[in-house]
Design a protein around this motif. Structure first.
Motif: not given
Length: 410
Positions: A356-378
């Motif tokens: 969030r701090g990096i995106e605020k500095l850059l002034g843009e939202k960075l694209p994100s994705e999840v690699v199949e088989g490496f989904e974060p556990v919530i």
């Protein structure tokens, strides 16, 4: 615009042509003319913008036009925070001064000081140095700074980050009051402005690009993954993508060692580079990386600052920096000199605030994705507050007896 419009001498233009450069970069266009006019300059320039030539070329011209002294006292001092950057600057100075009667050398710690002392005794016009070794050799009376005409502080922001403020102050006290000062920094932070106010005299401010912006040709991407599975994921990305040259950033020296060892065990040639490594080991690792015998270089921020790696295609943030500006420095290693590059960040739930701090500095939202088989556990330990499961909580018992509540709080 070409280099011959900047007022540089034929000898320098010949050296520039030999290196294959034809058009000056924005920082070179803006910095070279005022430096040639002997003005103090405060310049903001990121890694990969051509800033080294931006101060090296005019510095060489000024010294070549000055009075020749038989013993060659040190007339220009370039201070830099790391050994690698010092060596890189010296390479540039040597290349650009090929057709000039000027002598240069580099001094830094981690290696035997005796050859450096011998070189200084032979006379040097331009000295490139890290602060610690410079003060050490000065205390041994191996050099004098009393004849300095030009002082360059390169990567000044990193020098402050690394705690060199006291050393810089000591060095300034050893220099002549009358001199030209050039300060180059990736950012114009409050600390840098304070440092500049104490050093520079009516400086010209030069900015090659908007502060803290990233190169347009860098494709930035976030992969969300659990912290404990990052090693697996980065090995998969490198193997599946057949990446040949990857610079990976970790936050700690031990983390760099562990990750490079895991990569080697998985069949990927890798080496770690950080402050605990000897200068010989660092030079060998960087050399292998540039030649292609080492596919992955795992580095900490301090070790990687100033690394000159042409056309680097991939930068990976294995761990995000806790200082947003360092993200800009890191990914600036790719997408250089007009080439495209890819910057990937492996982001665990614990690092969401950093993003969030990096995106605020850059002034843009960075694209994100999840690699199949490496989904974060919530789960209840790593979920966002709004995601946490609340239906198991026992409701607090209500008590309408206000007088009882008042008594119980006494």
């Amino acid at each position: 615009m070409s280099f011959n419009t900047l007022g540089l001498s034929d000898a320098l233009l010949r050296a520039i042509d030999k290196k294959g450069y034809t058009t000056p970069s924005p920082i070179q266009k803006k910095a070279i003319p005022p430096i040639l006019e002997r003005k103090d300059v405060l310049a903001s320039a990121q890694t990969g913008t051509g800033k080294t030539a931006g101060f090296t070329l005019p510095l060489l011209q000024i010294l070549s036009q000055g009075q020749r002294l038989r013993k060659r006292p040190v007339r220009a001092l370039v201070l830099t925070p790391t050994r690698e950057l010092a060596a890189q600057i010296q390479d540039n100075v040597r290349a650009y001064s090929e057709f000039l009667d000027l002598r240069s050398m580099v001094i830094f710690g981690g290696v035997n000081a005796k050859p450096q002392i011998r070189g200084l005794r032979n006379g040097v016009d331009i000295l490139v140095a890290t602060p610690g070794r410079l003060l050490d050799l000065h205390s041994q009376k191996a050099l004098s700074l009393a004849t300095i005409e030009i002082l360059v502080l390169d990567e000044a922001d990193r020098m402050l980050d690394m705690g060199f403020q006291r050393d810089i102050n000591k060095i300034l006290n050893l220099l002549p009051v009358k001199r030209q000062n050039l300060l180059f920094s990736a950012t114009f932070s409050k600390e840098i402005k304070k440092l500049a106010n104490g050093i520079l005299h009516h400086p010209l401010w030069v900015e090659a690009a908007p502060e803290n912006t990233t190169a347009e040709k860098i494709d930035q991407k976030i992969y969300k993954v659990d912290q404990k599975r990052k090693s697996e994921l980065i090995i998969k990305l490198i193997s599946d993508g057949d990446w040949k040259q990857v610079l990976v950033f970790t936050r700690t020296k031990h983390g760099a060692n562990r990750l490079s060892e895991k990569m080697v065990k998985s069949g990927i040639t890798a080496a770690a580079i950080h402050g605990n490594k000897s200068q010989g080991a660092r030079t060998k690792a960087l050399g292998g990386f540039k030649k292609g015998t080492i596919r992955v270089l795992v580095a900490t921020d301090i070790a990687a600052r100033g690394l000159d790696i042409p056309l680097l295609p991939h930068v990976v943030n294995f761990e995000l920096p806790n200082i947003s500006e360092d993200y800009v420095h890191r990914i600036g290693r790719t997408g250089r000199a007009g080439a495209s590059g890819e910057a990937i960040s492996l982001v665990s739930h614990e690092e969401v605030s950093y993003i969030r701090g990096i995106e605020k500095l850059l002034g843009e939202k960075l694209p994100s994705e999840v690699v199949e088989g490496f989904e974060p556990v919530i789960n209840s330990h790593n979920a966002e507050p709004s995601q946490k499961n609340t239906h198991h909580r026992k409701p607090k018992p209500k008590n309408n007896n206000k007088s009882f509540n008042r008594r119980s709080r006494r």
